[in-house]
Scaffold this motif. Structure first.
Motif, PDB file in Angstrom:
ATOM      1  N   CYS A   1       0.804  -1.228   0.000  1.00  0.00           N
ATOM      2  CA  CYS A   1       0.000   0.000   0.000  1.00  0.00           C
ATOM      3  C   CYS A   1       0.838   1.279   0.000  1.00  0.00           C
ATOM      4  O   CYS A   1       0.308   2.362  -0.204  1.00  0.00           O
ATOM      5  CB  CYS A   1      -0.957   0.011   1.187  1.00  0.00           C
ATOM      6  SG  CYS A   1      -0.148   0.203   2.784  1.00  0.00           S
ATOM      7  N   GLY A   2       2.145   1.173   0.270  1.00  0.00           N
ATOM      8  CA  GLY A   2       3.002   2.353   0.270  1.00  0.00           C
ATOM      9  C   GLY A   2       3.014   3.132   1.572  1.00  0.00           C
ATOM     10  O   GLY A   2       3.717   4.127   1.699  1.00  0.00           O
ATOM     11  N   ASP A   3       2.260   2.692   2.569  1.00  0.00           N
ATOM     12  CA  ASP A   3       2.215   3.375   3.863  1.00  0.00           C
ATOM     13  C   ASP A   3       3.538   3.159   4.593  1.00  0.00           C
ATOM     14  O   ASP A   3       4.092   2.064   4.591  1.00  0.00           O
ATOM     15  CB  ASP A   3       1.057   2.819   4.701  1.00  0.00           C
ATOM     16  CG  ASP A   3       0.737   3.660   5.920  1.00  0.00           C
ATOM     17  OD1 ASP A   3       1.487   4.605   6.219  1.00  0.00           O
ATOM     18  OD2 ASP A   3      -0.280   3.367   6.579  1.00  0.00           O
ATOM     19  N   ALA A   4       4.057   4.210   5.242  1.00  0.00           N
ATOM     20  CA  ALA A   4       5.333   4.113   5.952  1.00  0.00           C
ATOM     21  C   ALA A   4       5.139   3.952   7.454  1.00  0.00           C
ATOM     22  O   ALA A   4       6.110   3.904   8.198  1.00  0.00           O
ATOM     23  CB  ALA A   4       6.184   5.340   5.652  1.00  0.00           C
ATOM     24  N   ARG A   5       3.892   3.875   7.919  1.00  0.00           N
ATOM     25  CA  ARG A   5       3.629   3.708   9.359  1.00  0.00           C
ATOM     26  C   ARG A   5       3.517   2.239   9.719  1.00  0.00           C
ATOM     27  O   ARG A   5       2.971   1.440   8.977  1.00  0.00           O
ATOM     28  CB  ARG A   5       2.332   4.425   9.742  1.00  0.00           C
ATOM     29  CG  ARG A   5       2.442   5.935   9.641  1.00  0.00           C
ATOM     30  CD  ARG A   5       1.100   6.585   9.819  1.00  0.00           C
ATOM     31  NE  ARG A   5       0.299   6.257   8.632  1.00  0.00           N
ATOM     32  CZ  ARG A   5      -1.007   6.365   8.554  1.00  0.00           C
ATOM     33  NH1 ARG A   5      -1.698   6.764   9.573  1.00  0.00           N
ATOM     34  NH2 ARG A   5      -1.648   6.063   7.440  1.00  0.00           N
ATOM     35  N   ASP A   6       4.040   1.885  10.883  1.00  0.00           N
ATOM     36  CA  ASP A   6       3.932   0.519  11.433  1.00  0.00           C
ATOM     37  C   ASP A   6       4.412  -0.540  10.442  1.00  0.00           C
ATOM     38  O   ASP A   6       3.743  -1.548  10.202  1.00  0.00           O
ATOM     39  CB  ASP A   6       2.488   0.216  11.856  1.00  0.00           C
ATOM     40  CG  ASP A   6       1.979   1.173  12.917  1.00  0.00           C
ATOM     41  OD1 ASP A   6       2.771   1.545  13.804  1.00  0.00           O
ATOM     42  OD2 ASP A   6       0.802   1.569  12.847  1.00  0.00           O
TER      43      ASP A   6
END
Length: 79
Positions: free
Chosen positions: A55-60
């Motif tokens: 998804c490209g999310d950098a959190r967790d």
């Protein structure tokens, strides 16, 4: 893109010193990784943050078999 008015020379080994003000503004610490990429004739430096391959999310983000995967995608994969 905003001009900072700061000019730096590249040394004989190809190194560039980022001014302390910029490092502080962008929370860049000693040993942090920077991404280097281009857009047309512009060179862009960006603080590297590992992101989820799905998804490209950098959190967790956690590393699973050498790949970065966020906890949300891990939950989705389990359902």
């Amino acid at each position: 893109m905003k001009s900072t008015g700061v000019v730096r020379r590249i040394d004989e080994l190809g190194r560039l010193v980022l001014p302390a003000e910029l490092r502080k503004t962008f929370n860049i610490e000693e040993k942090d990784a920077l991404e280097v990429y281009t857009e047309g004739d512009t060179i862009i430096l960006k603080k590297y943050e590992p992101a989820c391959i799905f998804c490209g999310d950098a959190r967790d983000v956690v590393v699973f078999k050498g790949k970065n995967v966020c906890t949300n995608c891990i939950k989705e994969l389990h359902s």
